[in-house]
Design a protein around this motif. Structure first.
Motif, mmCIF file in Angstrom:
data_model
loop_
_atom_site.group_PDB
_atom_site.id
_atom_site.type_symbol
_atom_site.label_atom_id
_atom_site.label_comp_id
_atom_site.label_asym_id
_atom_site.label_seq_id
_atom_site.Cartn_x
_atom_site.Cartn_y
_atom_site.Cartn_z
ATOM 1 N N UNK A 111 0.876 -1.171 0.000
ATOM 2 C CA UNK A 111 0.000 0.000 0.000
ATOM 3 C C UNK A 111 0.912 1.220 0.000
ATOM 4 N N UNK A 112 0.717 2.108 -0.962
ATOM 5 C CA UNK A 112 1.511 3.330 -1.064
ATOM 6 C C UNK A 112 0.616 4.507 -0.731
ATOM 7 N N UNK A 113 0.973 5.242 0.331
ATOM 8 C CA UNK A 113 0.227 6.441 0.703
ATOM 9 C C UNK A 113 0.985 7.675 0.229
ATOM 10 N N UNK A 114 0.235 8.562 -0.428
ATOM 11 C CA UNK A 114 0.772 9.838 -0.917
ATOM 12 C C UNK A 114 -0.204 10.935 -0.504
ATOM 13 N N UNK A 115 0.227 12.203 -0.648
ATOM 14 C CA UNK A 115 -0.691 13.307 -0.408
ATOM 15 C C UNK A 115 -1.954 13.101 -1.238
ATOM 16 N N UNK A 116 -3.087 13.444 -0.641
ATOM 17 C CA UNK A 116 -4.351 13.261 -1.349
ATOM 18 C C UNK A 116 -4.341 14.058 -2.659
ATOM 19 N N UNK A 117 -4.729 13.393 -3.722
ATOM 20 C CA UNK A 117 -4.784 14.008 -5.038
ATOM 21 C C UNK A 117 -3.534 13.828 -5.868
ATOM 22 N N UNK A 118 -2.438 13.315 -5.277
ATOM 23 C CA UNK A 118 -1.186 13.170 -6.025
ATOM 24 C C UNK A 118 -1.384 12.268 -7.240
ATOM 25 N N UNK A 119 -2.007 11.132 -7.059
ATOM 26 C CA UNK A 119 -2.207 10.191 -8.171
ATOM 27 C C UNK A 119 -3.093 10.819 -9.251
ATOM 28 N N UNK A 120 -4.184 11.465 -8.840
ATOM 29 C CA UNK A 120 -5.105 12.088 -9.799
ATOM 30 C C UNK A 120 -4.401 13.181 -10.608
ATOM 31 N N UNK A 121 -3.597 14.009 -9.936
ATOM 32 C CA UNK A 121 -2.883 15.086 -10.629
ATOM 33 C C UNK A 121 -1.904 14.543 -11.659
ATOM 34 N N UNK A 122 -1.392 13.350 -11.431
ATOM 35 C CA UNK A 122 -0.432 12.742 -12.356
ATOM 36 C C UNK A 122 -1.127 11.854 -13.398
ATOM 37 N N UNK A 123 -2.448 11.769 -13.333
ATOM 38 C CA UNK A 123 -3.198 10.944 -14.283
ATOM 39 C C UNK A 123 -3.064 9.455 -14.018
ATOM 40 N N UNK A 124 -2.709 9.083 -12.787
ATOM 41 C CA UNK A 124 -2.524 7.673 -12.430
ATOM 42 C C UNK A 124 -3.798 7.155 -11.771
ATOM 43 N N UNK A 125 -4.283 6.047 -12.277
ATOM 44 C CA UNK A 125 -5.515 5.461 -11.729
ATOM 45 C C UNK A 125 -5.391 3.949 -11.655
ATOM 46 N N UNK A 126 -6.450 3.312 -11.302
ATOM 47 C CA UNK A 126 -6.504 1.847 -11.225
ATOM 48 C C UNK A 126 -5.922 1.254 -12.505
ATOM 49 N N UNK A 127 -5.016 0.270 -12.348
ATOM 50 C CA UNK A 127 -4.387 -0.372 -13.498
ATOM 51 C C UNK A 127 -3.021 0.201 -13.855
ATOM 52 N N UNK A 128 -2.707 1.418 -13.391
ATOM 53 C CA UNK A 128 -1.387 2.002 -13.666
ATOM 54 C C UNK A 128 -0.323 1.162 -12.972
ATOM 55 N N UNK A 129 0.886 1.207 -13.507
ATOM 56 C CA UNK A 129 1.996 0.391 -12.963
ATOM 57 C C UNK A 129 3.015 1.261 -12.251
ATOM 58 N N UNK A 130 3.419 0.792 -11.089
ATOM 59 C CA UNK A 130 4.530 1.380 -10.359
ATOM 60 C C UNK A 130 5.739 0.486 -10.581
ATOM 61 N N UNK A 131 6.926 1.065 -10.544
ATOM 62 C CA UNK A 131 8.153 0.287 -10.730
ATOM 63 C C UNK A 131 9.118 0.613 -9.609
ATOM 64 N N UNK A 132 9.961 -0.355 -9.311
ATOM 65 C CA UNK A 132 10.970 -0.197 -8.277
ATOM 66 C C UNK A 132 11.296 -1.555 -7.680
ATOM 67 N N UNK A 133 12.315 -1.562 -6.853
ATOM 68 C CA UNK A 133 12.797 -2.813 -6.259
ATOM 69 C C UNK A 133 11.711 -3.661 -5.591
ATOM 70 N N UNK A 134 10.768 -3.075 -4.840
ATOM 71 C CA UNK A 134 9.777 -3.926 -4.180
ATOM 72 C C UNK A 134 8.934 -4.746 -5.173
ATOM 73 N N UNK A 135 8.727 -4.224 -6.365
ATOM 74 C CA UNK A 135 7.835 -4.887 -7.326
ATOM 75 C C UNK A 135 8.577 -5.758 -8.335
ATOM 76 N N UNK A 136 9.907 -5.761 -8.305
ATOM 77 C CA UNK A 136 10.704 -6.506 -9.284
ATOM 78 C C UNK A 136 10.438 -7.997 -9.209
ATOM 79 N N UNK A 137 10.243 -8.541 -8.018
ATOM 80 C CA UNK A 137 10.048 -9.986 -7.868
ATOM 81 C C UNK A 137 8.699 -10.436 -8.382
ATOM 82 N N UNK A 138 7.722 -9.513 -8.451
ATOM 83 C CA UNK A 138 6.368 -9.883 -8.870
ATOM 84 C C UNK A 138 6.141 -9.813 -10.362
ATOM 85 N N UNK A 139 7.176 -9.539 -11.144
ATOM 86 C CA UNK A 139 6.992 -9.374 -12.592
ATOM 87 C C UNK A 139 7.215 -10.651 -13.338
#
Length: 152
Positions: free
Chosen positions: A124-152
């Motif tokens: 679970x990633x918590x950010x300031x409210x509205x951060x995802x919306x302002x960046x156009x990120x919604x359900x289905x968008x992909x995050x990348x980084x070391x924590x998610x590398x094993x799940x690919x």
């Protein structure tokens, strides 16, 4: 002179008060991991232990725009969050092992309303409210980084 039992009770009350004050401090020294969301970089503090996850972003008076907190659980499950003692409005991104955002939830400060993942997630990633919306990120968008590398 205080009776020994009263002296013990007074000492215990003082210790309990001190523990409460110590607990009422924001976590500012957690390990950090870089995460990307498209062209955007997030500097995420990692809350991986039960105590770190329980405290989360409580008692913070502000959160820099590119910072967030990544909650890491031992295994995927339906995760539910609330905002008791949290002073900053946040959006929670419930994230699958491969970095895919399962759902987003806007959360209001100092409430005990429950906000849950729509499917089992480990992150679970918590950010300031509205951060995802302002960046156009919604359900289905992909995050990348070391924590998610094993799940690919």
């Amino acid at each position: 002179m205080l009776h020994p039992l009263l002296r013990s009770l007074a000492a215990a009350t003082t210790l309990a008060g001190t523990a409460t004050l110590a607990f009422a401090q924001p976590q500012l020294d957690l390990p950090r991991v870089p995460i990307t969301a498209g062209m955007y970089r997030i500097d995420a503090q990692v809350a991986a232990t039960p105590q770190q996850r329980q405290t989360g972003l409580m008692f913070r008076e502000n959160l820099p725009q590119q910072e967030g907190m990544l909650f890491v659980f031992e295994e995927p499950a339906v995760q539910c969050f609330w905002m008791k003692n949290t002073l900053v409005p946040l959006t929670a991104a419930f994230v699958a092992d491969d970095g895919r955002i399962v759902n987003l939830a806007d959360m209001q400060p100092q409430t005990t309303d429950s906000h849950c993942s729509e499917a089992p997630v480990r992150y679970v990633l918590e950010m300031n409210q509205g951060w995802f919306a302002k960046k156009g990120l919604r359900k289905g968008a992909k995050l990348a980084g070391a924590p998610f590398a094993a799940g690919r």
